[in-house]
Design an enzyme around this catalytic site. Structure first.
Site, mmCIF file in Angstrom:
data_model
loop_
_atom_site.group_PDB
_atom_site.id
_atom_site.type_symbol
_atom_site.label_atom_id
_atom_site.label_comp_id
_atom_site.label_asym_id
_atom_site.label_seq_id
_atom_site.Cartn_x
_atom_site.Cartn_y
_atom_site.Cartn_z
ATOM 1 C CG ASP A 203 -1.861 1.102 1.357
ATOM 2 O OD1 ASP A 203 -1.614 2.160 0.750
ATOM 3 O OD2 ASP A 203 -2.875 0.943 2.059
ATOM 4 C CB VAL A 204 1.658 3.873 -2.535
ATOM 5 C CG1 VAL A 204 2.131 2.937 -3.628
ATOM 6 C CG2 VAL A 204 0.264 4.438 -2.822
ATOM 7 C CG ASN B 84 -0.020 3.683 -12.831
ATOM 8 O OD1 ASN B 84 -0.554 4.407 -13.666
ATOM 9 N ND2 ASN B 84 -0.598 2.571 -12.366
ATOM 10 C CB THR C 184 -8.530 2.647 -17.068
ATOM 11 O OG1 THR C 184 -8.796 3.854 -16.338
ATOM 12 C CG2 THR C 184 -7.184 2.760 -17.767
ATOM 13 C CE LYS D 104 -3.329 11.531 -10.514
ATOM 14 N NZ LYS D 104 -2.313 10.451 -10.474
ATOM 15 C CE1 TYR E 295 -7.105 11.379 -10.252
ATOM 16 C CE2 TYR E 295 -7.426 13.054 -11.944
ATOM 17 C CZ TYR E 295 -6.914 11.830 -11.550
ATOM 18 O OH TYR E 295 -6.204 11.062 -12.443
#
Ligand code: NAP
Length: 258
Positions: free
Chosen positions: A65-66, A92, A194, A163, A159
Site C-alpha cells: 500500500d503506497v 502510477n 480504463t 495531480k 483530484y
C-alpha cells in the site's frame, strides 16, 4: 521490429495490477525489463504477472500500500533483494474521488490526498534513496494527469489538486536529484481507456458518445487515449534516448488542454 531498450533493467510499477499500470508493466517486459508490479490487491497483480509470463517476460508481484511508509520501504528492498537494483520506477498508483468541493466528504479528500500525493512522496523518497547509491543512477516517471496543472473540470477539483501536486513534486525533485544521477519526469494523461474515466454507471459506449459529442472539451482527437499510448510515453521518458528530459511532464490527452 521489437527492441530491447530495457534488457537487464529492473522496473517497479505501482498500481501495476490494472489499467495504465498493467499496460506499462507489459510494455516494459516486452522490451526486456524485469518487472515488479505493486498494489494492494494480490489477485490483480498476479493476473498482470501471468500476462507478462505468457508473452515470455519476467515479472513478480509485491503487495504494498503506497500510503504505508513501512510497506513502501519493504517494497523497494524486495525489488533490490530479488534483482540487485532498481533502475526505473513508475509511480502510477492513484484513485479518483469526485464531486464539487463543498460536497466532497472529508474522508474522500483525505483518501485521494493520501494515495495520490503522500503515496507518491513515500515511493519517491524510497526510490531516490536507493537510486542515488547505484552506479547507473535511475529514472522515475510519475503518472500525473492533465487535470491539475493543465486543466480544471467541475467535479474533479480535489483530484486535480492532487495531480497538480504530483506534477510539482516531479519538477522540484527533478532539479534536486539530477546531479546525483536520478532523472525524474512525469506523464499527464487525459481520459484514458480504463474504468477511471467512466462516469458513475456509464458504459464504454456511452463514454465514447460523450467524447464524440464534446470533442472540443473532452478530446479534439475524438476518443480516449489507449493505455498502450500512455505506456509508450512512459517508456520513452525512462529510456536512455530521453537522457536530457529532466522534470518534463508529457501531456497525452488528444489535444484537450490546447
Ligand atoms: P486503475 O485501473 O483504477 O488503477 C489504479 C491502480 O492503483 C490500481 O491497480 C490500484 O490497485 C492501485 N492503487 C490504488 N490505491 C493504491 C494504494 N494505496 N497502494 C497501492 N496501489 C494502489 O486506474 P488507471 O486509470 O489505470 O489509473 C492509473 C493512474 O493513471 C492513476 O494515477 C490515475 O490518476 C492516472 N490517470 C488516469 C486517467 C484515466 O482516464 N484513466 C487519466 C489521467 C491520469 P489496488 O486497488 O489493488 O491497490
Amino acid at each position: 521490429m521489437s527492441s530491447n531498450r530495457f534488457s537487464d533493467r529492473t522496473v517497479l510499477v505501482t498500481g501495476g495490477g490494472s489499467g495504465i499500470g498493467r499496460a506499462i508493466a507489459l510494455a516494459f517486459a516486452a522490451e526486456g525489463a524485469r518487472v515488479v508490479v505493486a498494489g494492494r490487491g494480490r489477485a490483480a497483480l498476479d493476473e498482470t504477472v501471468a500476462l507478462v509470463r505468457e508473452s515470455g517476460g519476467t515479472a513478480f508481484a509485491e503487495v504494498a500500500d503506497v500510503t504505508r511508509a513501512d510497506e513502501v520501504e519493504a517494497l523497494v528492498q524486495a525489488v533490490v533483494d530479488r534483482f540487485g537494483s532498481l533502475d526505473v520506477a513508475v509511480n502510477n498508483a492513484g484513485v479518483f474521488r469526485g464531486g464539487p468541493l463543498a460536497e466532497l466528504s472529508e474522508e474522500d479528500w483525505r483518501t485521494v490526498l493520501d494515495i495520490n500525493v503522500t503515496g507518491v512522496f513515500l515511493a519517491m523518497t524510497a526510490e531516490i534513496r536507493r537510486m542515488r547509491t547505484q552506479p547507473g543512477g535511475g529514472s522515475i516517471v510519475n503518472v500525473s494527469s492533465n487535470l491539475g496543472r493543465y486543466r480544471q473540470v467541475p467535479g474533479a477539483t480535489a483530484y486535480s489538486a492532487t495531480k497538480a501536486a504530483v506534477t510539482s513534486l516531479t519538477r522540484g525533485t527533478a532539479l534536486e536529484y539530477i546531479a546525483e544521477g536520478v532523472r525524474i519526469n512525469a506523464v499527464s494523461p487525459g481520459a484514458s481507456d480504463t474504468t477511471m474515466s467512466l462516469r458513475a454507471g456509464e458504459t464504454e459506449a456511452e463514454r465514447a458518445a460523450r467524447m464524440a459529442a464534446r470533442m472540443k472539451e473532452e478530446s479534439p482527437l475524438g476518443r480516449v487515449s489507449t493505455t498502450e499510448e500512455v505506456a509508450g510515453a512512459v517508456l520513452y521518458l525512462a529510456s536512455d534516448a530521453a537522457a536530457s528530459f529532466v522534470g518534463t511532464d508529457l501531456v497525452i490527452d488528444g489535444g484537450a488542454t490546447l
